[in-house]
Design an enzyme around this catalytic site. Structure first.
Site, PDB file in Angstrom:
ATOM      1  N   LYS A  83      41.206  30.546  22.885  1.00 24.38           N
ATOM      2  CA  LYS A  83      40.470  29.675  23.807  1.00 24.38           C
ATOM      3  C   LYS A  83      39.664  30.542  24.774  1.00 24.38           C
ATOM      4  O   LYS A  83      40.229  31.406  25.460  1.00 24.38           O
ATOM      5  CB  LYS A  83      41.481  28.796  24.554  1.00 24.38           C
TER       6      LYS A  83
HETATM    7  O1  G3P Z   1      43.440  21.926  28.898  1.00 24.81           O
HETATM    8  C1  G3P Z   1      42.358  21.631  29.701  1.00 24.81           C
HETATM    9  C2  G3P Z   1      42.315  20.237  30.289  1.00 24.81           C
HETATM   10  O2  G3P Z   1      42.830  19.316  29.418  1.00 24.81           O
HETATM   11  C3  G3P Z   1      42.827  20.126  31.698  1.00 24.81           C
HETATM   12  O3  G3P Z   1      43.048  18.803  32.101  1.00 24.81           O
HETATM   13  O4  G3P Z   1      43.910  17.154  33.736  1.00 24.81           O
HETATM   14  O5  G3P Z   1      43.746  19.592  34.396  1.00 24.81           O
HETATM   15  O6  G3P Z   1      41.706  18.198  34.155  1.00 24.81           O
HETATM   16  P1  G3P Z   1      43.103  18.416  33.677  1.00 24.81           P
END
Ligand code: G3P
Length: 224
Positions: free
Chosen positions: A87
């Site tokens: 990633k």
């Molecule tokens: O893995 C990246 C992403 O899904 C993060 O989500 O909820 O932290 O915006 P969030």
């Protein structure tokens, strides 16, 4: 649409895997920190533990911000297990690293994507997945799901094989909207996946079936 779980929690990954609907896992440095996983050796071991639970791609994020560091780290991560997908952030060095890994046949996931232009760059570099963060766009009063739609149109126009991995999914309606638009993958918190199971008519219907079955069994006993 593939279902990935967005967590570094082994217990949650196992729970989702046991449901029989899990296709992969995404992690990020914040999610690893939330589980208290730090230090290269522990982080590497944790990725192997995740790969041993789930039958599908597991995104492991680099911490380096320069091309050479991303390549070094990504090669170490990719060597851990065939399921590992490196990633990389949507930066100039990140896109260069995506192209590098693409040419070596190593899977990549371009993260922190917030615009169609960024998704296009990742696809051109040969990313396996591109991760638009829909919840974080919603957080700043911008329609995250609309970005998925825009990227779908662009990728279909040119036949890019890069998979749209909807990230920062917050609730079950995000999952449904992504499926309607044709996202290839949604990576979700376990709570959003579990919420898809629930419907009051299912609960009421099952209770009635079981009550009727019990009543019929009791009537049979009393008739003897
Ligand atoms: O893995 C990246 C992403 O899904 C993060 O989500 O909820 O932290 O915006 P969030």
């Amino acid at each position: 649409m593939k279902f990935f779980i967005d967590t570094a929690s082994l217990a949650q990954i196992k729970e989702a895997q046991d449901l029989g609907i899990l296709d992969g896992v995404t992690t990020n440095p914040s999610l690893m920190a939330k589980e208290g996983i730090s230090g290269t050796d522990r982080v590497m071991k944790h990725y192997v533990d995740i790969c041993n639970i789930v039958h599908g791609d597991v995104s492991a994020e680099v911490i380096s911000v320069d091309f050479a560091g991303m390549v070094r780290e990504g090669e170490d991560l990719a060597a851990l297990h065939p399921s590992i997908t490196v990633k990389l952030p949507m930066t100039r060095d990140g896109v260069k690293a995506i192209k590098y890994f693409h040419d070596k046949g190593i899977k990549t996931n371009c993260t922190l994507v917030f615009s169609a232009g960024q998704a296009l760059l990742a696809a051109k570099a040969g990313a396996t997945y591109v991760s638009p963060f829909i919840g974080r766009l919603d957080d700043i009063s911008t329609n995250g799901v609309q970005l998925i739609e825009q990227i779908r149109t662009i990728f279909d126009n040119y036949g890019y094989s890069t998979q749209i991995l909807a990230a920062s999914v917050r609730h079950p309606m995000h999952i449904i909207q992504c499926a309607e638009i044709g996202a290839d993958v949604a990576t979700c918190p376990l709570s959003a996946i579990l919420a898809l199971f629930d419907h009051p008519l299912t609960t009421i219907g099952l209770e009635k079936f079981l009550a009727d079955h019990k009543k019929a069994a009791q009537q049979k006993v009393s008739a003897k």
